[in-house]
Write an enzyme that holds these catalytic residues in place. Structure first.
Site, PDB file in Angstrom:
ATOM      1  N   SER A   1      31.227  26.437   3.324  1.00 14.63           N
ATOM      2  CA  SER A   1      30.656  26.279   1.996  1.00 14.63           C
ATOM      3  C   SER A   1      31.396  25.196   1.221  1.00 14.63           C
ATOM      4  CB  SER A   1      30.672  27.624   1.265  1.00 14.63           C
ATOM      5  OG  SER A   1      29.869  27.576   0.109  1.00 14.63           O
TER       6      SER A   1
ATOM      7  N   ASP B   1      19.897  31.050   2.947  1.00 15.62           N
ATOM      8  CA  ASP B   1      20.961  30.398   2.196  1.00 15.62           C
ATOM      9  C   ASP B   1      20.369  29.273   1.354  1.00 15.62           C
ATOM     10  OD1 ASP B   1      23.245  29.124   1.284  1.00 15.62           O
ATOM     11  OD2 ASP B   1      24.156  28.886   3.252  1.00 15.62           O
TER      12      ASP B   1
ATOM     13  N   HIS C   1      24.500  33.310   3.790  1.00 15.59           N
ATOM     14  CA  HIS C   1      25.725  32.627   3.386  1.00 15.59           C
ATOM     15  C   HIS C   1      26.909  33.589   3.427  1.00 15.59           C
ATOM     16  CE1 HIS C   1      27.418  29.053   1.372  1.00 15.59           C
ATOM     17  NE2 HIS C   1      28.242  29.905   0.797  1.00 15.59           N
TER      18      HIS C   1
END
Length: 349
Positions: free
Chosen positions: A193, A288, A318
């Site tokens: 991320s 996501d 995610h």
């Protein structure tokens, strides 16, 4: 870890072992299907359980940080007892010292691959602890050292502090390869991320400075374009645990002003010149808001002549890297990433 947290973890892990059909029945009665993908039943169950909780974007950073720490304690993979772990201090931005954690597998041998790792959390939340289980797993199964870096976060330290720290930490690792038991020619950079965003940006900043590229860039559901709207930012806007609203909250704390969204150090995916960057392994989650960003960056790198491997875990959401202890499909994905990354780094010897 408190007794209460331990008990919550036991309960959560027990419930997550129930059959898919039972978990779906407990979570609305029908599978979640979006864009032709079916969400893993365990993610659906967790999302259903969280439905009455305050949205993260309505809370102050301290509260969200605590929540992430608690989630990691409940769902993360357990540390691997055979690994050698050492806390140390590394350079970040000029004049800044950062905490870091070095993971080495048992019997590491001489001059092995090293991955400089940056944790997820929108450059606002997350820590060495929330990345601990994944780094343990990555170390053991990739048979590589991992240097996890505790870069400075917003809102206490806004952009470009995290970028400068990430770049400084990678340079420090390369300069101190011998101390880290690392082969200086096989030092990779990676993150999930926001950590994937930082890893991608490090590669671009090294190129701009005329310095050698990392051996590899490992980007797991990276955010690469802060200007992106539509697509997965809309179709998965209310996904779990990352939402479009939470992304806005992250940027609101991280950036000094909205004009910085187009800065290439914030949106590396906007860079028109990606030629010559490190080989990339990019992994995405199907549910996501950042799905399209990872896929688009992979295509842009490939078009620029960069060697790219891309894979999307369609049923996952995610943050699956910190859920391998409670969600079996997340563990399978994490292990696949580690094995493939380790193989890629060993092939460079």
């Amino acid at each position: 870890m408190s007794f209460g947290t331990i008990m919550q973890g036991i309960i959560a892990r027990t419930l997550l072992k129930l059959p898919d059909a039972m978990l779906v029945k407990m979570s609305g009665g029908a599978p979640v299907v979006t864009g032709g993908r079916t969400l893993d039943a365990r993610f659906q169950f967790l999302k259903h359980q969280a439905r009455n909780q305050p949205k993260a974007e309505t809370l102050p950073p301290a509260a969200v940080r605590m929540g992430m720490e608690q989630s990691a304690a409940l769902l993360d993979e357990r540390p691997r007892k055979g690994n050698v772990v050492r806390d140390l201090e590394v350079d970040g931005a000029p004049g800044i010292k950062l905490k870091a954690r070095l993971y080495l597998p048992a019997n590491p041998g001489h001059a092995m691959p090293l991955i400089v790792w940056f944790h997820q959390g929108g450059c606002v939340i997350g820590s060495l602890e929330t990345a601990n289980g994944f780094c343990h797993m990555l170390t053991e199964e990739a048979h590589a050292g991992v240097l996890s870096v505790d870069y400075r976060m917003a809102p206490e330290y806004r952009f470009p502090a995290a970028v400068e720290d990430a770049l400084g930490a990678f340079r420090w690792a390369r300069a101190h390869a011998g101390e880290l038991n690392a082969d200086p020619k096989r030092i990779a950079v990676g993150g999930d991320s926001a950590g994937g965003y930082l890893a991608a940006t490090v590669c671009q900043q090294l190129k701009q400075a005329g310095e050698a590229q990392p051996a590899l860039q490992l980007l797991i559901y990276p955010n690469t374009d802060a200007t992106m709207t539509g697509g997965s930012m809309e179709s998965y806007a209310e996904a779990f645990p990352l939402t479009a609203g939470l992304m806005r909250w992250f940027y609101g704390h991280y950036l000094n002003n909205e004009s910085e969204r187009s800065d290439l150090r914030v949106s590396p995916g906007l860079n028109p010149d990606l030629a010559g960057l490190a080989p990339a392994r990019i992994y995405a989650a199907g549910f996501d808001p950042l799905l399209d960003q990872g896929a688009a960056y992979a295509e842009k790198l490939r078009a620029a002549g960069v060697s790219v491997t891309y894979h999307c875990f369609d049923a996952l959401a995610h943050a699956f890297t910190m859920m391998g202890g409670g969600i079996s499909t997340a563990a399978t994905a994490n292990h696949r990433i580690a094995h493939e990354t380790g193989h890629a780094l060993r092939s460079m010897a």
